[in-house]
Write a protein that holds these residues in place. Structure first.
Motif, mmCIF file in Angstrom:
data_model
loop_
_atom_site.group_PDB
_atom_site.id
_atom_site.type_symbol
_atom_site.label_atom_id
_atom_site.label_comp_id
_atom_site.label_asym_id
_atom_site.label_seq_id
_atom_site.Cartn_x
_atom_site.Cartn_y
_atom_site.Cartn_z
ATOM 1 N N GLY A 241 0.732 -1.260 -0.102
ATOM 2 C CA GLY A 241 -0.047 0.085 0.012
ATOM 3 C C GLY A 241 0.788 1.322 0.036
ATOM 4 O O GLY A 241 0.220 2.537 -0.070
ATOM 5 N N SER A 242 2.063 1.171 0.149
ATOM 6 C CA SER A 242 3.013 2.568 0.290
ATOM 7 C C SER A 242 3.930 2.599 -1.008
ATOM 8 O O SER A 242 4.009 3.421 -1.678
ATOM 9 C CB SER A 242 3.803 2.365 1.367
ATOM 10 N N VAL A 243 4.629 1.311 -1.588
ATOM 11 C CA VAL A 243 5.446 1.327 -2.669
ATOM 12 C C VAL A 243 4.502 1.259 -3.868
ATOM 13 O O VAL A 243 3.546 0.787 -4.042
ATOM 14 C CB VAL A 243 6.215 0.049 -2.789
ATOM 15 N N LYS A 244 5.024 2.211 -5.021
ATOM 16 C CA LYS A 244 4.263 2.388 -6.059
ATOM 17 C C LYS A 244 4.443 0.937 -6.955
ATOM 18 O O LYS A 244 5.211 0.296 -6.983
ATOM 19 C CB LYS A 244 5.117 3.198 -7.137
ATOM 20 N N PRO A 245 3.258 0.570 -7.826
ATOM 21 C CA PRO A 245 3.368 -0.433 -8.382
ATOM 22 C C PRO A 245 4.479 -0.665 -9.485
ATOM 23 O O PRO A 245 5.004 -1.817 -9.918
ATOM 24 C CB PRO A 245 1.893 -0.480 -9.182
ATOM 25 N N GLU A 246 4.705 0.433 -10.099
ATOM 26 C CA GLU A 246 5.954 0.596 -11.159
ATOM 27 C C GLU A 246 7.228 0.650 -10.463
ATOM 28 O O GLU A 246 8.411 0.689 -11.145
ATOM 29 C CB GLU A 246 5.603 1.607 -11.847
ATOM 30 N N ALA A 247 7.352 0.747 -9.183
ATOM 31 C CA ALA A 247 8.652 0.748 -8.415
ATOM 32 C C ALA A 247 9.638 -0.430 -8.743
ATOM 33 O O ALA A 247 9.102 -1.661 -8.881
ATOM 34 C CB ALA A 247 8.472 1.311 -6.955
ATOM 35 N N LYS A 248 10.899 -0.316 -8.971
ATOM 36 C CA LYS A 248 11.779 -1.107 -9.179
ATOM 37 C C LYS A 248 12.426 -1.668 -7.687
ATOM 38 O O LYS A 248 12.864 -0.910 -6.977
ATOM 39 C CB LYS A 248 12.916 -0.908 -10.013
#
Length: 539
Positions: A241-248
Motif C-alpha cells: 500500500g505504500s510502494v508504487k506498483p511501477e517501482a523497481k
C-alpha cells in the motif's frame, strides 16, 4: 531618443500589422526603437483598463501604441491604435501599409503560437527527482554503494536519496548524510533519513533492500531461513500500500532469491522484483579474463542460474569471448565461445570458489567484507534497469522458463528494455546446467516451505536437495575435499572406537583389581575376627 511601445493581443491582425511596420522602421532607421508587449485574450481587457486608468487614456481595442522619451523619462505620450500608428508613420516617415492580408494572418498566428510557448517556458517546471530508497542504509555496504549513483547512469537527473534503517543507527546515518552532502554532486537533489520503512518507501522509484542475513550471522541454516522469513515478512507488511506498483524493487543478499519469493507470498503486489546476481558474474568473468589473457569486457553472457549463494551458479555455458588469441583467431568483432577458448572440460566448476569461500578469503586478507565488489554489482544491476541491456544476468520472478516453477525468483540470462526485464531464450543449455536448474528450483521451493513452517523434517528435506546439488557440482577439488573430510570422519570414528575399547579394558582391569582388593580386605577382616574370637575362648 524616442521609443514606441506596441501592446496587443497575440492573434490580433492589426497588432501584427503594427508589429511588421515597426520592425521594418527599426531596421531602416537606427534611432527608431520599438518595444512590444503581448497578451492573450483573457489578459488583455484587464491590463488595458489598468493601463488607461493609470495614464488617463481612453482606448478599447488592440493594439495600443504610445511614445516614450527613453533618455528623458516620463509617463509616455498616447498615440492610439493601428490606424493612428499607420497615419503617423505615413506623415513623418512616408511609409505606407502594403501588406497582403495572408501575410498578416500568418504573422498573427505565429504571434499566438510564440506567445503560448513563451508562457509555457516561463512557468517553472517543478523538479521531480528520481527517488532511491536504501533499506539497511547503516551497513558498510550502503556506504560503498550510494556514491556510485552519482555521475553515473542517472546523469543529468536529480536524485533524492532516502536512507532507511532502525533508530539505533541514527548517529551512523547522520554521518552518511554528511559524507553524501560533502560529495557536492550536481545530481543530488536531497538526502534524508527515515526510520519508518513505510514512509521511506512511499513514492520511491527504486527500492534497494540490503539483506545482511547470512551464515556468519546465523550459522544454523534452519535458524537462518527462519530469520529470513521474519525479515521479509516485516518488509512486505510495510511496503504493502505504500510502494508504487511501477517501482523497481532490487534485493541483494545471501538469501535474496528466497527473500523475493517471500515478498510476493506476503502480498507485495509488485512485478518488478529483481535480485542482484552480478557479484558472482563479475567474479567468474574476472577469473576467465585472467585465464584467457583478455579484458573482462571482452567476455559476455556469463549467466547466474538459480539461487544466488549456491556453489558455482555462475556459468559460461552460453558465454562468448572476443580479442582472444588462440588456435582460431579473427578480426576484432570475431567472437568464439568461452568453452572453445578455454578448451578444458569442467573448468568453470574446478576453478571458481563459492561465494562463502571467496568472501572469507577477502576478509582474511583485508580485514573487511567484499563491499567494493558487492556495491559495484548492485550499481551495475540498477544501471541495467535504468539504461537497458541486451544481455545481462539477474534473478527475477519466473513464469516457468527453463522448466522452473512459476513464481520462484530465479537467476536467468535476461534482457532489459524500458525498465522491463525479460528472460532471454537460449538455443542450447547443457544437461549439467539443466540438472542444476532443476535441483536449485527444488531447493528454493523447499526453503520456502521451511521458512513458512510447512515442512516438519527440515534437516532431512534440506539435506536431500543440497546433497543432490553437491553431487552434480562435484569437481576434482571438491571431491578431494569431501574425501578428506570423509577420511577424517572415519579416522575419528576408528580412534574413538579404539579409545572406547581401551577405556573398557582399563575399567574392567580396575574393577577386577578393586574386586580383588575388596575380597582381600574382606578375607583379612574375617581372619582377624576369627583370631579375636579364639583368644576370647581361651580366656
Amino acid at each position: 531618443m524616442a521609443q514606441y511601445v506596441l501592446a496587443g493581443v497575440a492573434q490580433c491582425p492589426n497588432f501584427a500589422r503594427a508589429e511588421i511596420l515597426a520592425d521594418d522602421l527599426s531596421i531602416n532607421l537606427p534611432d527608431f526603437k520599438v518595444h512590444k508587449i503581448v497578451f492573450s485574450d483573457s489578459e488583455w481587457k484587464g491590463w488595458l483598463q489598468n493601463t488607461c486608468s493609470q495614464h488617463g487614456w481612453k482606448h478599447e481595442s488592440s493594439p495600443l501604441v504610445w511614445r516614450e522619451l527613453v533618455d528623458r523619462g516620463g509617463a509616455g505620450t498616447y498615440l492610439g491604435g493601428w490606424e493612428d500608428f499607420k497615419k503617423m508613420t505615413e506623415h513623418w516617415y512616408g511609409y505606407s501599409d502594403k501588406l497582403a492580408a495572408a501575410l498578416v494572418t500568418d504573422v498573427a498566428s505565429e504571434n499566438k503560437t510564440t506567445y503560448q510557448q513563451d508562457k509555457a517556458a516561463a512557468v517553472k517546471t517543478p523538479i521531480v527527482p528520481v527517488r532511491v530508497c536504501v533499506v539497511g542504509a547503516a551497513q558498510s555496504l550502503a556506504y560503498s554503494f550510494v556514491p556510485l549513483l552519482f555521475n553515473s547512469c542517472f546523469s543529468d537527473v536529480p536524485l533524492s536519496i532516502i536512507l532507511q534503517d532502525d533508530k539505533e543507527h541514527a548517529e551512523s546515518l547522520e554521518g552518511v548524510v554528511m559524507e553524501i552532502e560533502d560529495c557536492a554532486s550536481s545530481e543530488l537533489h536531497a538526502v534524508t533519513i527515515s526510520h519508518d520503512l513505510k514512509t521511506a518507501a512511499k513514492d520511491a522509484d527504486y527500492l534497494v533492500i540490503l539483506d545482511s542475513l547470512d551464515t556468519s550471522s546465523h550459522p544454523d541454516r534452519f535458524l537462518l531461513v527462519k530469520a529470513v522469513n521474519t525479515f521479509y515478512k516485516n518488509i512486505a507488511a510495510a511496503l504493502k500500500g505504500s510502494v508504487k506498483p511501477e517501482a523497481k524493487v532490487v534485493v541483494n543478499g545471501y538469501k535474496a532469491c528466497l527473500g523475493g519469493m517471500l515478498l510476493k507470498h506476503y502480498g507485495l503486489k509488485n512485478d518488478n522484483i529483481t535480485v542482484v546476481t552480478a557479484l558472482d558474474e563479475q567474479r567468474l568473468r574476472a577469473k576467465l579474463a585472467k585465464k584467457l589473457q583478455v579484458l573482462p569486457n571482452d567476455i559476455t553472457d556469463i549467466t547466474v542460474w538459480g539461487n544466488v549463494p549456491i556453489h558455482h551458479v555462475a556459468s559460461p555455458a552460453i558465454a562468448t569471448v572476443s580479442n582472444h588469441e588462440g588456435a582460431i583467431t579473427g578480426p576484432a568483432d570475431y567472437n568464439k565461445t568461452v568453452f572453445d577458448a578455454v578448451n578444458e572440460n569442467d573448468w568453470e566448476y574446478s576453478n571458481v570458489d563459492a561465494r562463502n569461500d571467496r568472501d572469507s578469503q577477502i576478509l582474511s586478507s583485508t580485514g573487511n567484507k567484499s563491499n567494493m565488489t558487492s556495491a559495484l554489482a548492485i550499481y551495475r544491476h540498477i544501471a541495467s534497469l535504468v539504461k537497458g541491456s541486451d544481455a545481462t544476468t539477474m534473478a527475477c520472478v519466473s513464469s516457468g522458463q527453463f522448466g522452473t516453477t512459476a513464481g520462484v525468483v530465479f537467476g536467468f540470462p535476461v534482457a532489459v528494455s524500458g525498465g522491463l526485464v525479460e528472460v532471454r531464450d537460449v538455443p542450447q543449455v547443457s544437461e549439467k546446467v539443466q540438472e542444476l536448474i532443476k535441483l536449485q528450483n527444488s531447493q528454493l521451493l523447499m526453503e520456502k516451505k521451511v521458512a513458512l513452517g510447512e515442512c516438519d523434517d527440515v534437516e532431512k528435506a534440506l539435506e536431500l536437495v543440497e546433497g543432490a546439488l553437491w553431487t552434480i557440482l562435484e569437481t576434482p577439488k571438491l571431491k578431494r575435499t569431501l574425501e578428506e573430510k570423509e577420511t577424517e570422519r572415519l579416522a575419528t570414528e576408528e580412534a574413538e572406537k579404539k579409545a572406547a575399547e581401551v577405556r573398557a579394558k582399563e575399567e574392567a582391569k580396575k574393577k577386577a583389581e578393586d574386586d580383588a582388593l575388596k575380597q582381600a580386605a574382606n578375607e583379612a577382616a574375617a581372619a582377624a575376627a576369627a583370631e579375636d574370637e579364639g583368644e576370647f575362648d581361651e580366656d
